[in-house]
Motif scaffolding. Structure first.
Motif, short mmCIF file in Angstrom:
data_model
loop_
_atom_site.label_atom_id
_atom_site.label_comp_id
_atom_site.label_asym_id
_atom_site.label_seq_id
_atom_site.Cartn_x
_atom_site.Cartn_y
_atom_site.Cartn_z
N ALA A 52 0.82 -1.21 0.00
CA ALA A 52 0.00 0.00 0.00
C ALA A 52 0.85 1.26 0.00
N TRP A 53 1.91 1.25 0.80
CA TRP A 53 2.78 2.42 0.92
C TRP A 53 3.42 2.75 -0.42
N GLU A 60 -0.57 5.63 -7.38
CA GLU A 60 -1.43 4.63 -8.02
C GLU A 60 -2.77 4.46 -7.30
N VAL A 61 -2.83 4.85 -6.02
CA VAL A 61 -4.08 4.76 -5.25
C VAL A 61 -4.26 6.07 -4.50
N ASP A 62 -5.52 6.35 -4.11
CA ASP A 62 -5.78 7.56 -3.33
C ASP A 62 -5.72 7.25 -1.84
N ALA A 65 -8.15 4.45 -0.55
CA ALA A 65 -7.72 3.10 -0.90
C ALA A 65 -6.49 2.69 -0.11
N PHE A 66 -5.57 3.64 0.07
CA PHE A 66 -4.38 3.34 0.89
C PHE A 66 -4.79 2.88 2.28
N GLY A 67 -5.74 3.61 2.89
CA GLY A 67 -6.17 3.26 4.24
C GLY A 67 -6.65 1.84 4.35
N GLU A 68 -7.47 1.41 3.39
CA GLU A 68 -8.02 0.05 3.42
C GLU A 68 -6.95 -1.00 3.11
N LEU A 69 -6.07 -0.69 2.16
CA LEU A 69 -5.00 -1.63 1.82
C LEU A 69 -4.04 -1.82 2.99
N PHE A 70 -3.71 -0.71 3.66
CA PHE A 70 -2.82 -0.81 4.81
C PHE A 70 -3.47 -1.61 5.93
N HIS A 120 -2.46 14.06 -2.85
CA HIS A 120 -3.67 14.50 -2.15
C HIS A 120 -3.36 15.10 -0.78
N GLY A 121 -2.40 16.03 -0.75
CA GLY A 121 -2.13 16.73 0.50
C GLY A 121 -1.18 16.04 1.43
N HIS A 122 -0.51 14.97 0.95
CA HIS A 122 0.43 14.26 1.82
C HIS A 122 1.84 14.27 1.25
N GLY A 123 2.19 15.34 0.51
CA GLY A 123 3.51 15.46 -0.08
C GLY A 123 4.43 16.28 0.80
N PRO A 124 5.46 16.94 0.22
CA PRO A 124 6.38 17.73 1.03
C PRO A 124 5.67 18.79 1.87
#
Length: 217
Positions: A52-53, A60-62, A65-70, A120-124
């Protein structure tokens, strides 16, 4: 020509180098919930190029989706943790000493940021207080080039990530120094001919860098 004369650019990781490492926040989270030490890092290092990470950092995922995959991956390893909890932990603080060094190095060398980040707001410029966001934006503005995994579609330690950075800068890997806090990210860079510095703390990293480029940092 000496080694320091051959260097044209200094390449910097962001989180764990310019910013404090999220690993400290990971450990606090684990301690508060009686999780095994470094469990979150174990989730992230299992299937490291396809988990997921990795998929989130390549864009590749938003976030949803990351939350559920993790959650699925952590559950499979014995402890159910939703990815949204992890995202809340990744914001660090700017290290003033590293920023001062950036400004000094910039007077003689080209500087670029090579960061695995999230869209989506989780970059630098990850979400946080307005003051924190402003401080991060000011640091980002110092770099001639910022290569972000979520925009490039490749991530460290994939060799294509480093190749892209060198191509955009118009330099050979042998003309660069790269600083990162993770050995796994340094190995491909070193194999390409970059000089590499593993950052364990700012003082150590800047001593090592200063010795390589002939500057007092």
């Amino acid at each position: 020509m000496s080694a320091d004369q051959a260097i044209k650019a200094v390449l910097w990781d962001f989180g764990g180098v310019i910013m404090t490492s999220p690993f400290d926040a990971f450990r606090r989270y684990e301690d508060e919930r009686a999780l095994p030490r470094d469990f979150l890092r174990r989730v992230n290092s299992t299937n490291p190029h396809g988990n997921a990470w990795a998929r989130f950092e390549r864009g590749e995922v938003d976030a949803a989706a990351f939350g559920e995959l993790f959650l699925a991956e952590s559950t499979a390893l014995g402890h159910a943790i939703h990815g949204r909890d992890v995202l809340a932990l990744i914001s660090g603080e700017v290290r003033p000493r590293m920023v001062a060094a950036l400004k000094t190095v910039k007077t003689r060398y080209r500087i670029a940021c090579l960061t695995n980040n999230m869209p989506h707001g989780h970059g630098p410029a990850m979400t946080g207080s307005p003051d924190r966001a402003k401080a991060v934006a000011e640091v980002i503005a110092l770099f001639e080039l910022v290569v972000e995994s979520s925009k490039a579609g490749v991530r460290k330690p994939e060799p294509a990530f480093y190749e892209r950075a060198c191509m955009l800068l118009g330099i050979a890997p042998t003309e660069a120094v790269f600083l990162d806090d993770l050995g796994i990210n340094l190995k491909p860079a070193a194999a390409m001919g970059m000089r590499t510095i593993k950052v364990t703390d700012p003082d150590q990293a800047l001593r090592d860098l200063g010795a390589l480029i002939g500057m007092e940092l």
